[in-house]
Design an enzyme around this catalytic site. Structure first.
Site, PDB file in Angstrom:
ATOM      1  CE  LYS A  35      -3.773  -2.519   0.609  1.00  0.00           C
ATOM      2  NZ  LYS A  35      -5.078  -2.367  -0.406  1.00  0.00           N
ATOM      3  CE  LYS A  59      -3.895  -9.327  -2.777  1.00  0.00           C
ATOM      4  NZ  LYS A  59      -4.433  -8.441  -3.839  1.00  0.00           N
ATOM      5  CG  ASP A 114      -4.414  -4.081  -3.792  1.00  0.00           C
ATOM      6  OD1 ASP A 114      -5.519  -4.773  -3.888  1.00  0.00           O
ATOM      7  OD2 ASP A 114      -4.270  -3.008  -2.927  1.00  0.00           O
ATOM      8  CD  GLU A 115      -8.206  -4.391  -5.338  1.00  0.00           C
ATOM      9  OE1 GLU A 115      -7.386  -5.068  -4.560  1.00  0.00           O
ATOM     10  OE2 GLU A 115      -8.496  -3.063  -4.939  1.00  0.00           O
ATOM     11  CG  HIS A 149      -8.634  -9.691  -5.560  1.00  0.00           C
ATOM     12  ND1 HIS A 149      -9.797  -8.659  -5.649  1.00  0.00           N
ATOM     13  CD2 HIS A 149      -7.734  -8.981  -4.814  1.00  0.00           C
ATOM     14  CE1 HIS A 149      -9.687  -7.745  -4.570  1.00  0.00           C
ATOM     15  NE2 HIS A 149      -8.497  -7.737  -4.041  1.00  0.00           N
ATOM     16  CE  LYS A 193     -10.275  -2.924   2.451  1.00  0.00           C
ATOM     17  NZ  LYS A 193      -9.066  -2.180   1.883  1.00  0.00           N
TER      18      LYS A 193
HETATM   19  O1  LIG Z   1      -6.671  -6.983  -2.228  1.00  0.00           O
HETATM   20  C1  LIG Z   1      -6.835  -6.815  -0.810  1.00  0.00           C
HETATM   21  O2  LIG Z   1      -6.887  -8.136  -0.477  1.00  0.00           O
HETATM   22  C2  LIG Z   1      -6.940  -5.663  -0.168  1.00  0.00           C
HETATM   23  O3  LIG Z   1      -5.948  -4.827  -0.701  1.00  0.00           O
HETATM   24  C3  LIG Z   1      -6.529  -5.696   1.247  1.00  0.00           C
HETATM   25  O4  LIG Z   1      -5.909  -4.591   1.826  1.00  0.00           O
HETATM   26  P1  LIG Z   1      -6.016  -4.165   3.354  1.00  0.00           P
HETATM   27  O5  LIG Z   1      -5.583  -5.397   4.101  1.00  0.00           O
HETATM   28  O6  LIG Z   1      -5.352  -3.029   3.429  1.00  0.00           O
HETATM   29  O7  LIG Z   1      -7.570  -3.951   3.564  1.00  0.00           O
HETATM   30 MG   LIG Z   2      -7.161  -5.073  -2.572  1.00  0.00          MG
END
Ligand SMILES: O=C(O)[C@H](O)COP(=O)(O)O
Ligand SMILES: [Mg+2]
Length: 415
Positions: free
Chosen positions: A151, A177, A179-180, A269, A310
């Site tokens: 991030k 990983k 991100d999407e 994902h 979340k």
């Molecule tokens: O793709 C994911 O699984 C999320 O980006 C997880 O991100 P987070 O742990 O910051 O919510």
């Molecule tokens: Mg994500």
């Protein structure tokens, strides 16, 4: 032999062994009874339409049967095997989750669950590895595997991304990983990211003596996605990641076929799943999306955090059980719990999901006050504490990184 929608309701129907039986929850359209609405669902999703038909040949062997109609809105519909093209997920979904999702005969309709018969299941490969990834590619025999997504999710340079990966790996995470929404943007081009991150992976592996790997987001147009998967394999990667809902099931099937030869596993994902499953009364349930994912052959699938993270989640525990249950000999799928996780809620999540999962955290690692490596150490300590049967607070006495994480985020779910 005429067919009208009324013919599709058959309360006494006994499904044949090779029928695909779907459970729907429906709210009938104005002025319709449950039986009338259910009959229209079975009709439109197999071989009927709004008008009565009089075909010359007898086509009723291709008709679905609505049965088990309950006043609470649930109904089961049995589809004959002959209706389907073996191995084509788009064709199957165009039947069971097609026009009916928008027909006026129902105010709302939810495809809640499917019972996949052996004959239909055999048309699909299922996962290449399933939970075997935990031991064949990783070394996570007796604990959940840990993953992290850098991030900010986009905007980091290739060098920053690879460095974050290295820090997380040496801190104790197994998997980096993407991100999407990180694919092949100018600030972090795909090929450079793969080579630099895999170099870091090799360094982290030799320094830690642990197996490490990288879930590379190859999501793109299908031919390009296959090319990217080949690039990953050519450079020593053992996983690709696909945004399965946005890429589409036909594309997932193509990638699965190609990754068989490449010997790479597929991390799925589920970005955009909630467009189908968030409203409980309408759409396609996450349970069915998970079933479709397994048939098409992904090895890992995000299934939520059982309410602790979340994101809104539907029945994470039940879906995970289904992913591990027998499906006519297909391999299982490893559930990934992700979305707002941090060390202080890991024990609650694992209590709910069991430990045969991948625990993935982005903000809950990189938001650690002492940085990514400390964040990874804190998550690893939290997961090890769970396996040892000690509380996070007790573990924090010997893990300063965990103590800092608990101090920062406490034990509550984020919003
Ligand atoms: O793709 C994911 O699984 C999320 O980006 C997880 O991100 P987070 O742990 O910051 O919510
Ligand atoms: Mg994500």
């Amino acid at each position: 032999m005429g067919i009208a929608y009324e013919d599709f309701l058959d309360e006494s129907y006994e499904p044949a062994a090779d029928d695909l039986v779907c459970e729907f929850h429906i709210q009938p359209g104005q002025g319709l009874t449950m039986g009338e609405a259910a009959a229209r669902v079975a009709s439109e999703s197999s071989n009927g339409t709004w008008a009565a038909l009089s075909p010359e040949s007898d086509v009723r062997s291709y008709s679905a049967h609505a049965f088990d109609v309950a006043e609470d809105g649930s109904v089961r519909v049995a589809y004959p095997a002959a209706l389907f093209e073996a191995g084509s997920m788009p064709q199957i979904l165009s039947c069971i989750a097609g026009n009916i999702m928008g027909m006026k005969a129902v105010d709302t309709i939810r495809l809640a669950d499917c019972e996949w018969p052996e004959a239909l299941t055999k048309g699909f490969p299922g996962p290449q590895y399933g939970s075997a990834v935990l031991t064949e590619i990783l070394e996570a025999e007796d604990r959940p595997a840990l993953a992290t997504v850098p991030k900010p999710k986009v905007g980091l340079s290739t060098e920053e991304h690879a460095q974050i990966g290295y820090d997380a790996w040496v801190g104790g995470v197994d998997l980096l990983k993407d991100d999407e929404n990180l694919t092949d943007q100018n600030f972090n081009p795909f090929e450079e990211r793969v080579t630099q991150s895999l170099e870091m992976r090799d360094r982290a592996e030799s320094e830690t003596g642990e197996k490490k790997d990288y879930l590379v987001n190859v999501t793109a147009e299908t031919d390009e996605m296959v090319r990217r998967a080949e690039y990953v394999a050519d450079h020593g990667g053992r996983f690709v990641m696909v945004d399965v809902v946005t890429a589409g099931w036909a594309a997932v099937q193509t990638v699965r076929r190609r990754t068989e030869d490449l010997d790479v596993a597929i991390h799925a994902h589920r970005a955009m799943h909630a467009a189908f499953d968030r409203l409980p009364q309408h759409g396609v349930s996450m349970r069915v999306l998970a079933q479709v994912s397994r048939l098409c052959g992904v090895d890992h699938l995000h299934t939520g955090t059982a309410g602790f993270g979340k994101l809104e989640n539907e029945d994470t525990v039940g879906i995970n059980e289904w992913l591990r249950s027998d499906l006519h000999g297909l391999r299982d799928v490893v559930p990934v719990t992700s979305g707002g996780l941090h060390p202080g809620i890991v024990d609650s999540v694992l209590d709910a999901t069991g430990d045969r999962v991948i625990v993935q955290a982005g903000g809950g690692i990189h938001g650690h006050p002492d940085g990514t490596e400390a964040g990874a150490r804190a998550l690893r300590a939290a997961v090890e504490a769970y396996g040892e049967g000690v509380s996070l607070e007790t573990k924090a006495e010997t893990s300063p990184a965990l103590a800092v994480a608990l101090e920062k985020w406490g034990r509550d779910s984020p919003r």
